[in-house]
Design a protein around this motif. Structure first.
Motif, PDB file in Angstrom:
ATOM      1  N   HIS A  34       0.848  -1.201   0.000  1.00 22.00           N
ATOM      2  CA  HIS A  34       0.000   0.000   0.000  1.00 22.00           C
ATOM      3  C   HIS A  34       0.877   1.241   0.000  1.00 22.00           C
ATOM      4  O   HIS A  34       2.037   1.180   0.405  1.00 22.00           O
ATOM      5  CB  HIS A  34      -0.863   0.042   1.265  1.00 22.00           C
ATOM      6  N   ALA A  78      -7.289  -3.634   5.723  1.00 25.41           N
ATOM      7  CA  ALA A  78      -6.407  -2.930   4.793  1.00 25.41           C
ATOM      8  C   ALA A  78      -6.792  -3.068   3.330  1.00 25.41           C
ATOM      9  O   ALA A  78      -6.549  -2.165   2.536  1.00 25.41           O
ATOM     10  CB  ALA A  78      -4.977  -3.441   4.961  1.00 25.41           C
ATOM     11  N   GLU A  92       2.016  -0.434   4.689  1.00 23.64           N
ATOM     12  CA  GLU A  92       1.804   0.913   4.141  1.00 23.64           C
ATOM     13  C   GLU A  92       3.152   1.589   3.930  1.00 23.64           C
ATOM     14  O   GLU A  92       4.042   1.488   4.768  1.00 23.64           O
ATOM     15  CB  GLU A  92       0.993   1.768   5.134  1.00 23.64           C
ATOM     16  N   HIS A 138      -2.749  -3.874  -3.157  1.00 23.55           N
ATOM     17  CA  HIS A 138      -4.101  -3.549  -2.682  1.00 23.55           C
ATOM     18  C   HIS A 138      -5.106  -3.639  -3.833  1.00 23.55           C
ATOM     19  O   HIS A 138      -6.187  -4.197  -3.696  1.00 23.55           O
ATOM     20  CB  HIS A 138      -4.068  -2.135  -2.072  1.00 23.55           C
ATOM     21  N   CYS A 146      -4.273   2.248  -5.298  1.00 23.33           N
ATOM     22  CA  CYS A 146      -3.245   1.867  -4.319  1.00 23.33           C
ATOM     23  C   CYS A 146      -2.602   0.537  -4.714  1.00 23.33           C
ATOM     24  O   CYS A 146      -3.332  -0.388  -5.072  1.00 23.33           O
ATOM     25  CB  CYS A 146      -3.884   1.760  -2.937  1.00 23.33           C
TER      26      CYS A 146
HETATM   27 ZN   LIG Z   1      -3.963   0.472   0.049  1.00 21.13          ZN
END
Ligand SMILES: [Zn+2]
Length: 232
Positions: A34, A78, A92, A138, A146
């Motif tokens: 991400h 997520a 992330e 993602h 993302c």
């Molecule tokens: Zn994401």
């Protein structure tokens, strides 16, 4: 530096909500990548997710510092997909610029995120990092851009950070799993000794039943005689 061998982050600040305790019947199968769509430290991300129904296990900061917000054993919210969440460890990556710069990510962040993913692959025995297998994005699970330039497919072509990230992840995995000799030193010496002596120490049939040591000594003696003879 985080501890790669035990996957202990540099800094831990656990979410008190917006994640699920445990993983149900699922187990960890892959890492999802991400980007924050923002510049964010672990503490700032914690603030954001305490207010919003979202979370990830790790936050990689601009400096490369690794922050943990949800334990690996728990399910982070997520990926926008219940099954994917239950099987994933979500990482992330902070951006180092905004939308006007098209969400850049610092190399220190890319390197730290990739190495962390590799360490997780080692620790949870997920195999060498490979996109589509134990490394996913993602956007594989949800209608989102993302992880933007980290994505394997960003607007129809590999994101500009994808190759770098994968290379670092694979190199780090290799360096963590290398160095375990398949033959220990005493075994190796025994093997060399056995080769010199022949099967059961009875010499080699190819050498007329002589050992390699004896054969070499014989060759040496013959050469010696030849050389001495040439001097006369
Ligand atoms: Zn994401």
């Amino acid at each position: 530096m985080p501890d790669y061998a035990t996957v202990t982050a540099d800094y831990t600040r656990l979410m008190t909500k917006h994640f699920t305790k445990g993983r149900g019947a699922s187990k960890i199968r892959f890492v999802t990548r991400h980007h924050n769509a923002g510049i964010s430290t672990t503490d700032q991300t914690w603030q954001t997710w305490q207010r919003r129904e979202a979370s990830a296990h790790y936050q990689i900061e601009v400096s490369g510092r690794v922050g943990q917000l949800v334990y690996d054993a728990d399910t982070a919210w997520a990926n926008g997909d219940v099954a994917a969440n239950a099987s994933a460890i979500a990482i992330e990556h902070s951006n180092c610029g905004g939308a006007e710069q098209d969400w850049p990510i610092a190399d220190a962040t890319i390197v730290a995120g990739a190495k962390w993913a590799a360490a997780l692959c080692v620790f949870y025995e997920l195999g060498r990092p490979e996109y589509g297998k134990n490394i996913r994005d993602h956007k594989n699970f949800y209608g989102t851009g993302c992880p933007w330039h980290l994505a394997a497919d960003h607007e129809g072509r590999p994101g500009k950070y994808h190759a770098r990230w994968m290379q670092v992840a694979q190199d780090h995995y290799d360096s963590m799993t290398r160095g375990t000799p398949t033959v220990s030193t005493p075994n190796l010496l025994q093997e060399i000794w056995d080769q010199l002596r022949g099967p059961n120490g009875k010499g080699w049939p190819q050498l007329g039943g002589r050992t390699i040591v004896d054969s070499l000594a014989e060759v040496h003696a013959k050469l010696d005689t030849l050389i001495k003879g040439m001097g006369k």
